[in-house]
Design a protein around this motif. Structure first.
Motif, PDB file in Angstrom:
ATOM      1  N   GLY A  98       0.816  -1.213   0.000  1.00  0.00           N
ATOM      2  CA  GLY A  98       0.000   0.000   0.000  1.00  0.00           C
ATOM      3  C   GLY A  98       0.847   1.259   0.000  1.00  0.00           C
ATOM      4  N   LYS A  99       1.922   1.243   0.771  1.00  0.00           N
ATOM      5  CA  LYS A  99       2.823   2.399   0.785  1.00  0.00           C
ATOM      6  C   LYS A  99       3.431   2.625  -0.603  1.00  0.00           C
ATOM      7  CE  LYS A  99       4.190   2.885   5.573  1.00  0.00           C
ATOM      8  NZ  LYS A  99       4.077   4.328   5.694  1.00  0.00           N
ATOM      9  N   LEU A 100       3.870   1.544  -1.242  1.00  0.00           N
ATOM     10  CA  LEU A 100       4.453   1.654  -2.580  1.00  0.00           C
ATOM     11  C   LEU A 100       3.437   2.168  -3.586  1.00  0.00           C
ATOM     12  CD1 LEU A 100       6.520  -1.644  -2.535  1.00  0.00           C
ATOM     13  CD2 LEU A 100       7.449   0.669  -2.676  1.00  0.00           C
ATOM     14  N   LYS A 101       2.230   1.645  -3.530  1.00  0.00           N
ATOM     15  CA  LYS A 101       1.185   2.109  -4.442  1.00  0.00           C
ATOM     16  C   LYS A 101       0.866   3.585  -4.194  1.00  0.00           C
ATOM     17  CE  LYS A 101      -1.049  -2.328  -5.253  1.00  0.00           C
ATOM     18  NZ  LYS A 101      -2.196  -3.191  -4.929  1.00  0.00           N
ATOM     19  N   GLY A 102       0.850   3.979  -2.944  1.00  0.00           N
ATOM     20  CA  GLY A 102       0.575   5.378  -2.600  1.00  0.00           C
ATOM     21  C   GLY A 102       1.621   6.330  -3.152  1.00  0.00           C
ATOM     22  N   ILE A 103       2.884   5.957  -3.044  1.00  0.00           N
ATOM     23  CA  ILE A 103       3.968   6.790  -3.571  1.00  0.00           C
ATOM     24  C   ILE A 103       3.824   6.919  -5.082  1.00  0.00           C
ATOM     25  CG2 ILE A 103       6.461   6.882  -4.006  1.00  0.00           C
ATOM     26  CD1 ILE A 103       6.822   5.639  -1.182  1.00  0.00           C
ATOM     27  N   ARG A 104       3.605   5.793  -5.751  1.00  0.00           N
ATOM     28  CA  ARG A 104       3.486   5.820  -7.211  1.00  0.00           C
ATOM     29  C   ARG A 104       2.259   6.608  -7.658  1.00  0.00           C
ATOM     30  NH1 ARG A 104       5.960   0.392  -6.580  1.00  0.00           N
ATOM     31  NH2 ARG A 104       8.043   0.621  -7.473  1.00  0.00           N
ATOM     32  N   ALA A 106       0.806   9.078  -5.994  1.00  0.00           N
ATOM     33  CA  ALA A 106       1.070  10.503  -5.753  1.00  0.00           C
ATOM     34  C   ALA A 106       1.947  11.086  -6.862  1.00  0.00           C
ATOM     35  CB  ALA A 106       1.732  10.695  -4.392  1.00  0.00           C
ATOM     36  N   LEU A 107       2.980  10.357  -7.262  1.00  0.00           N
ATOM     37  CA  LEU A 107       3.852  10.836  -8.336  1.00  0.00           C
ATOM     38  C   LEU A 107       3.079  10.955  -9.643  1.00  0.00           C
ATOM     39  CD1 LEU A 107       7.115   8.842  -7.564  1.00  0.00           C
ATOM     40  CD2 LEU A 107       6.725  11.285  -7.246  1.00  0.00           C
ATOM     41  N   SER A 108       2.228   9.979  -9.912  1.00  0.00           N
ATOM     42  CA  SER A 108       1.407  10.013 -11.128  1.00  0.00           C
ATOM     43  C   SER A 108       0.444  11.198 -11.106  1.00  0.00           C
ATOM     44  CB  SER A 108       0.633   8.706 -11.263  1.00  0.00           C
ATOM     45  OG  SER A 108      -0.242   8.755 -12.360  1.00  0.00           O
ATOM     46  N   LYS A 115      12.568   7.940 -12.827  1.00  0.00           N
ATOM     47  CA  LYS A 115      12.773   6.733 -13.635  1.00  0.00           C
ATOM     48  C   LYS A 115      12.624   5.434 -12.858  1.00  0.00           C
ATOM     49  CE  LYS A 115      15.455   8.478 -17.447  1.00  0.00           C
ATOM     50  NZ  LYS A 115      16.634   8.327 -18.260  1.00  0.00           N
ATOM     51  N   TRP A 116      13.392   5.262 -11.846  1.00  0.00           N
ATOM     52  CA  TRP A 116      13.438   3.976 -11.152  1.00  0.00           C
ATOM     53  C   TRP A 116      12.099   3.659 -10.483  1.00  0.00           C
ATOM     54  CZ3 TRP A 116      13.277   1.765  -6.284  1.00  0.00           C
ATOM     55  CH2 TRP A 116      13.818   0.501  -6.192  1.00  0.00           C
ATOM     56  N   ILE A 117      11.328   4.657 -10.102  1.00  0.00           N
ATOM     57  CA  ILE A 117      10.089   4.437  -9.364  1.00  0.00           C
ATOM     58  C   ILE A 117       8.878   4.321 -10.290  1.00  0.00           C
ATOM     59  CG2 ILE A 117       8.476   5.424  -7.684  1.00  0.00           C
ATOM     60  CD1 ILE A 117      10.860   6.764  -6.347  1.00  0.00           C
ATOM     61  N   THR A 118       8.780   5.174 -11.295  1.00  0.00           N
ATOM     62  CA  THR A 118       7.558   5.254 -12.092  1.00  0.00           C
ATOM     63  C   THR A 118       7.591   4.372 -13.338  1.00  0.00           C
ATOM     64  OG1 THR A 118       8.412   7.240 -13.169  1.00  0.00           O
ATOM     65  CG2 THR A 118       6.909   7.554 -11.315  1.00  0.00           C
TER      66      THR A 118
END
Length: 119
Positions: A98-104, A106-108, A115-118
């Motif tokens: 959930g934390k990982l999905k939230g970060i992605r 938010a960036l979206s 690069k490495w995240i999105t």
């Protein structure tokens, strides 16, 4: 004040280079910073942003390299991905997923690409 100063990567590279050159380079740089901090150009241009106090502390107390927000996010994502891989329960796995999905998300939403995240 005895705290290390936080420097950008560019500032840290300059300070380290001057430290490696020796005492006379450090003393010359400090004198020049007092007389005219706007004189710096070329590879020394980042010194214009540093106060005399910050420069002294960097030379004589030490410095830390301040990470960019992108670097901090990458480290955080790496940490969460590692925790997700080693999760010992489905609840723990869901938490870090959930934390990982939230970060992605938010960036979206903000239309920010790291690069490495999105990817």
């Amino acid at each position: 004040m005895s705290d290390k100063v936080k420097l950008t990567k560019e500032e840290a590279a300059i300070v380290q280079s001057l430290l490696d050159e020796g005492r006379s380079s450090v003393e010359y740089t400090l004198k020049q910073q007092v007389f005219d901090p706007n004189q710096w150009s070329g590879k020394l241009l980042p010194l214009r942003k540093l106060s005399f106090d910050s420069l002294v502390r960097a030379f004589y107390i030490g410095y830390e390299v301040d990470e960019t927000p992108e670097e901090r996010l990458i480290m955080l994502v790496q940490h969460y991905e590692q925790r997700l891989k080693t999760a010992t329960s489905s609840q723990e796995a869901e938490f870090f997923d959930g934390k990982l999905k939230g970060i992605r998300e938010a960036l979206s939403t903000l239309n920010i690409e790291i690069k490495w995240i999105t990817e």
